[in-house]
Design an enzyme around this catalytic site. Structure first.
Site, short mmCIF file in Angstrom:
data_model
loop_
_atom_site.label_atom_id
_atom_site.label_comp_id
_atom_site.label_asym_id
_atom_site.label_seq_id
_atom_site.Cartn_x
_atom_site.Cartn_y
_atom_site.Cartn_z
N HIS A 1 18.94 86.12 24.17
CA HIS A 1 20.11 85.50 24.80
C HIS A 1 20.27 84.05 24.34
CE1 HIS A 1 21.16 88.74 27.47
NE2 HIS A 1 20.07 88.64 28.21
N HIS B 1 13.54 89.13 25.25
CA HIS B 1 14.86 89.40 25.85
C HIS B 1 15.60 88.08 26.11
CE1 HIS B 1 17.63 91.91 28.40
NE2 HIS B 1 17.89 90.70 28.87
N GLU B 2 14.96 87.18 26.84
CA GLU B 2 15.59 85.89 27.13
C GLU B 2 15.73 85.04 25.88
OE1 GLU B 2 17.11 85.39 29.85
OE2 GLU B 2 16.28 87.19 30.79
N ASP C 1 23.28 93.02 32.07
CA ASP C 1 23.98 92.57 30.88
C ASP C 1 25.01 93.61 30.42
OD1 ASP C 1 22.31 90.32 30.80
OD2 ASP C 1 20.83 91.35 29.55
#
Length: 219
Positions: free
Chosen positions: A36, A32-33, A108
């Site tokens: 980003h 997930h990170e 988000d």
């Protein structure tokens, strides 16, 4: 300097909190990170990534911190679209790699939807043309909006909703394509996060290679 860094992180990112995540959850957070950070790294109009971590801070299980290269007082459509892409990238990375999506993208999605609606209703950045509508998108409750009334018709409200959905769907496809093309770098970044937990910009440069050249829009 280390003390200053810790103080900055505590103020900006929130205090570290001990959370024992399962190996599966750590992998989800890493991708997930990583999503980003990678999309921000590969999108010229996006703010540079200063740090990415999978150490839980505040209410977040992980954080990707971006800082603008210079102080700005105005933002172009390309700048805002880049922000949307980065916001959507965590969820799309999960979907691409894990084959499922989680609740971790809630903030988000809220921020992306709010930004897309402002682009349509306040800044004339959609097919509705150079018009601005009174709206209070800070209030999440439908009852509040109904009690305040609005200065446009139901038909216009429907067009605004369609424009917001169209823009977000368009950026979702673009982000998924970008992550698919850069899948090898996404995997390297996620593995590095699982090992080190926190990566700074110099370490991202080593893992991902040179950042996309600034000054060129990604739209």
């Amino acid at each position: 300097m280390q003390d200053f860094e810790q103080a900055w992180d505590k103020i900006v990112l929130g205090a570290e909190r001990p959370t024992m995540l399962s190996p599966r959850d750590r992998r989800v957070v890493a991708y997930h990170e990583g999503g980003h950070a990678l999309v921000a790294w590969l999108t010229p109009a996006a703010d540079p990534v200063r740090k990415v971590t999978i150490v839980p801070r505040g209410r977040a299980l992980g954080v990707t911190e971006q800082l603008p290269a210079e102080e700005r007082y105005n933002m172009s459509r390309a700048d805002l679209v880049a922000r949307l892409d980065v916001m959507l990238a965590g969820r799309e990375s999960e979907a691409l790699v894990i084959g499922d999506i989680t609740t971790g993208a809630e903030s988000d999605l809220v921020q992306a939807t709010r930004l897309a609606r402002r682009m349509m209703t306040r800044w004339g950045m959609g097919s509705l043309g150079p018009v601005a509508f009174e709206s209070d998108d800070e209030q999440p409750f439908l009852g509040y909006q109904l009690s305040q009334g609005r200065d446009y018709s139901e038909a216009t409200a429907s067009r605004i909703d369609q424009e917001v959905e169209r823009l977000l769907a368009e950026r979702q496809r673009a982000v998924r394509e970008l992550l698919s093309r850069a899948r090898e770098r996404l995997d390297r970044l996620a593995q590095a996060l699982l090992k080190e937990e926190t990566l700074r910009d110099d370490e991202l440069l080593r893992i991902l290679g040179p950042r996309a050249e600034s000054g060129v829009g990604s739209v």
